[in-house]
Design a protein around this motif. Structure first.
Motif, mmCIF file in Angstrom:
data_model
loop_
_atom_site.group_PDB
_atom_site.id
_atom_site.type_symbol
_atom_site.label_atom_id
_atom_site.label_comp_id
_atom_site.label_asym_id
_atom_site.label_seq_id
_atom_site.Cartn_x
_atom_site.Cartn_y
_atom_site.Cartn_z
ATOM 1 N N UNK A 99 34.693 60.148 5.133
ATOM 2 C CA UNK A 99 35.235 58.998 5.876
ATOM 3 C C UNK A 99 36.755 58.906 5.863
ATOM 4 N N UNK A 100 37.432 59.891 5.264
ATOM 5 C CA UNK A 100 38.896 59.879 5.222
ATOM 6 C C UNK A 100 39.413 61.316 5.205
ATOM 7 N N UNK A 101 40.571 61.534 5.795
ATOM 8 C CA UNK A 101 41.229 62.843 5.802
ATOM 9 C C UNK A 101 42.313 62.857 4.734
ATOM 10 N N UNK A 102 42.422 63.929 3.973
ATOM 11 C CA UNK A 102 43.586 64.124 3.122
ATOM 12 C C UNK A 102 44.564 64.989 3.898
ATOM 13 N N UNK A 103 45.788 64.509 4.028
ATOM 14 C CA UNK A 103 46.767 65.200 4.871
ATOM 15 C C UNK A 103 48.121 65.217 4.192
ATOM 16 N N UNK A 104 48.633 66.412 3.953
ATOM 17 C CA UNK A 104 49.926 66.549 3.300
ATOM 18 C C UNK A 104 51.085 66.284 4.243
ATOM 19 N N UNK A 105 50.824 66.167 5.542
ATOM 20 C CA UNK A 105 51.880 65.967 6.511
ATOM 21 C C UNK A 105 52.079 64.533 6.943
ATOM 22 N N UNK A 106 51.235 63.625 6.460
ATOM 23 C CA UNK A 106 51.372 62.207 6.787
ATOM 24 C C UNK A 106 51.958 61.466 5.598
ATOM 25 N N UNK A 107 52.961 60.652 5.822
ATOM 26 C CA UNK A 107 53.628 59.946 4.736
ATOM 27 C C UNK A 107 52.740 58.895 4.098
ATOM 28 N N UNK A 122 41.543 51.287 7.699
ATOM 29 C CA UNK A 122 41.155 50.319 8.735
ATOM 30 C C UNK A 122 41.733 48.938 8.433
ATOM 31 N N UNK A 123 42.103 48.205 9.464
ATOM 32 C CA UNK A 123 42.900 46.991 9.290
ATOM 33 C C UNK A 123 42.202 45.933 8.419
ATOM 34 N N UNK A 124 40.891 45.768 8.566
ATOM 35 C CA UNK A 124 40.192 44.752 7.762
ATOM 36 C C UNK A 124 40.253 45.102 6.281
ATOM 37 N N UNK A 125 39.967 46.365 5.963
ATOM 38 C CA UNK A 125 40.017 46.793 4.569
ATOM 39 C C UNK A 125 41.456 46.787 4.058
ATOM 40 N N UNK A 126 42.390 47.189 4.917
ATOM 41 C CA UNK A 126 43.806 47.168 4.540
ATOM 42 C C UNK A 126 44.240 45.757 4.174
ATOM 43 N N UNK A 127 43.777 44.762 4.942
ATOM 44 C CA UNK A 127 44.132 43.366 4.653
ATOM 45 C C UNK A 127 43.596 42.940 3.291
ATOM 46 N N UNK A 128 42.391 43.407 2.935
ATOM 47 C CA UNK A 128 41.827 43.085 1.627
ATOM 48 C C UNK A 128 42.683 43.680 0.510
ATOM 49 N N UNK A 129 43.121 44.919 0.696
ATOM 50 C CA UNK A 129 43.958 45.583 -0.301
ATOM 51 C C UNK A 129 45.293 44.859 -0.441
ATOM 52 N N UNK A 163 41.519 57.026 9.083
ATOM 53 C CA UNK A 163 41.808 56.813 7.672
ATOM 54 C C UNK A 163 42.392 58.113 7.119
ATOM 55 N N UNK A 164 43.600 58.019 6.548
ATOM 56 C CA UNK A 164 44.323 59.211 6.093
ATOM 57 C C UNK A 164 44.873 58.960 4.698
#
Length: 438
Positions: free
Chosen positions: A315-323, A328-335, A407-408
C-alpha cells in the motif's frame, strides 16, 4: 533543536552524482560501493556557488518533491508499463559511468522510479544541449543494435520496427519530455577510484537520436534503477545477487560528506538492529511496494487505512527520489493532530503552507514526540531529523505531506538508515546508522 538542525537532511538522491568505487570480489558476484553526492554539494554539477542557507536547499528539495508526484501521477496502475513517467528536469540524481569500447564517459540521470537506460546518441536529429560529447555508436566496437524479435524489444511497451528490423523505442515523460531512438546492446563500465573499473557487457539501453524536454545540459540521459527487467539493477541482478543498498548522509553546508550506495556482496544489511519487510510484487513492477500497517506518535498507534495502491499488501512505495513521506489526507490529518498534541513549542504559520502546515518557532525550546513507522514485520524508529525540517531561518515543520493519490515513503525518513534491497529474498531492510562514518 539546534543540534538537530545543524546537520540537516536533504533530498540526498535528488540529482546526485555517483562517483563509483568498484571492487569485484569474485567472478560470479560483483561487490562494489558508490559515493552519492547531493545535487547541492560543491562536487555536484548542479552546485551554485552563491551561498545558500541549509533551509533554502530543504525548501528547494521539497518543491522538487512536489514535481516528483507528476511521475507517479502518470502511471496507470492497471497495466505494467516498463517505461514509467518521471519529471526528467529534476532527475533525482546523476550517475557517472562509461559506455562502449573504447569507453566514453557519460553522466546521466539515475532514477529508482524508472527502468530504461538511455543516452543521447549521434547522429542526433533533435537533441537537447549537453556539455559532454554525444555517444557515437560508430566509435564503439561492442555496440549492437537489437532486433524487433529480441527479448529486450518485446519487453518494452512502446516500440516500432525499422525497415531493416531494428527495434526502436519511444519514451515520454510527465513534463512532456521525450526520447526516441534505437534499442541496443553495449558495454557499460562503472568507473573506479582505485583504477579497477567493472565492465558490464551486453547491457540493453536506448540510443536516443531524438530527445527533448527539460533535461539539464550536465546530463546525457537516464539510468533506470527500478524493479523492471531492463533497469540496470535487474540486468546485472545475477552478478550482484539482486542486492543493492544505500545510506543517506544528512548534508549540511559544513560537512559535504558523501552518501554510499552498495551493490552485491557489499550491499548486505546485517547485524544488530536490522529489521526487514517484504517487497510486494504488483503492477507496475518498476516500483518497490511495501506494506505500511501503522504509524505511532509517542504512545498513540494509528492504523494505516491504505491508499490507492491498496488497503492491505503493497500500500506504499519506498522511493529514494522523493523528499517527503506522503500519506492520504485523512490519515495525514490524524498523524498531524497526534503530533501537534504532543509537541512542546511555539506554533507559527508555515512559509510553505500548501505543502507543510504544522510548523514551530525553531528558536523556541521545541520538543517532539518519538515516531515509529510500522511496516509489516519491521518497526522503524525514526529520529526527529527524519520528520522535522527547517524551512526558514527560524521555522521548523513536520515533514509528512498529504497526497490522496500516492503513498510514498520518502528519503527524509530514510536519512541515517542503511536501507538494503534484496530482489532475491524480496525484502527491504533498515538499520540505524551514522552514514557519514560508513
Amino acid at each position: 533543536m539546534d543540534s538537530l538542525f545543524s546537520q540537516f537532511l536533504f533530498l540526498l538522491l535528488s540529482s546526485s552524482l555517483f562517483l563509483l568505487n568498484a571492487n569485484a570480489n569474485t567472478e560470479r558476484e560483483l561487490g562494489f560501493t558508490v559515493d552519492l553526492i547531493h545535487r547541492d554539494s560543491p562536487e555536484s554539477p548542479f552546485y551554485h556557488p552563491v551561498e545558500e542557507a541549509p533551509f533554502q536547499r530543504v525548501r528547494n528539495a521539497i518543491l522538487r518533491s512536489l514535481n516528483r508526484t507528476v511521475h507517479f501521477g502518470s502511471v496507470d496502475l492497471s497495466k505494467t508499463p516498463i517505461q514509467t513517467d518521471i519529471l526528467s528536469e529534476q532527475g533525482e540524481y546523476l550517475m557517472k559511468f562509461s559506455l562502449g569500447t573504447p569507453p566514453l564517459p557519460i553522466m546521466a540521470i539515475a532514477d529508482t522510479g524508472s527502468d530504461l537506460i538511455w543516452t543521447q546518441c549521434e547522429p542526433c536529429m533533435d537533441c537537447y544541449p549537453q556539455e559532454a560529447p554525444l555517444f557515437d555508436p560508430k566509435n564503439s566496437s561492442t555496440y549492437k543494435n537489437v532486433s524487433c524479435e529480441s527479448r529486450q524489444c518485446k519487453t518494452l511497451k512502446r516500440t516500432t520496427c525499422s525497415d531493416d528490423g531494428r527495434c526502436r523505442y519511444s519514451v515520454s515523460y510527465g513534463d512532456r519530455s521525450r526520447s526516441y531512438g534505437n534499442v541496443a546492446l553495449d558495454t557499460l563500465t562503472l568507473g573506479s577510484a582505485d583504477q579497477r573499473p567493472v565492465p558490464l557487457r551486453n547491457i540493453a539501453f536506448g540510443c536516443g537520436h531524438d530527445n527533448s524536454g527539460t533535461f539539464n545540459k550536465k546530463g546525457s540521459g537516464i539510468v533506470g534503477l527500478g524493479g523492471g527487467s531492463l533497469s540496470l539493477v535487474s540486468q546485472i541482478r545475477d552478478s550482484i545477487r539482486g542486492k543493492f543498498s544505500y545510506c543517506l548522509v544528512p548534508l549540511s553546508s559544513e560537512s559535504g560528506r558523501t552518501s554510499k550506495m552498495n551493490f552485491g556482496s557489499n550491499a548486505v544489511v546485517s547485524g544488530s538492529g536490522v529489521v526487514s519487510t517484504p517487497i510486494v510484487k504488483k503492477n507496475p513492477e518498476t516500483f518497490y511496494f511495501l506494506t505500511l500497517e501503522a504509524i505511532s506518535v509517542g504512545d498513540k498507534k494509528l492504523r494505516f487505512p491504505g491508499s490507492n495502491f491498496g488497503t492491505d499488501e503493497g500500500n506504499i512505495i519506498i522511493d529514494s527520489g522523493t523528499t517527503l513521506t506522503t500519506l492520504p489526507s485523512t490519515f495525514h490529518s490524524e498523524i498531524v493532530s497526534a503530533v501537534a498534541a504532543a509537541v512542546k513549542g511555539e506554533r507559527v504559520d508555515s512559509p510553505i503552507r500548501s505543502v507543510l502546515n504544522l510548523c514551530y518557532r525553531a528558536s523556541s525550546d521545541v520538543r517532539v514526540p518519538p515516531i515509529t513507522v510500522h511496516f509489516k514485520g519491521a518497526d522503524v524508529n525514526l529520529k526527529p531529523m527524519n520528520y522535522f525540517v527547517q524551512v526558514s531561518d527560524d521555522v521548523v515543520c513536520f515533514a509528512f505531506a498529504a497526497n490522496d493519490r500516492f503513498a510514498i515513503y520518502g528519503n527524509l525518513a530514510q536519512t541515517n538508515f542503511l536501507v538494503g534491497y534484496d530482489a532475491v529474498s524480496q525484502k527491504v531492510s533498515f538499520k540505524n546508522a551514522d552514514c557519514a562514518k560508513m
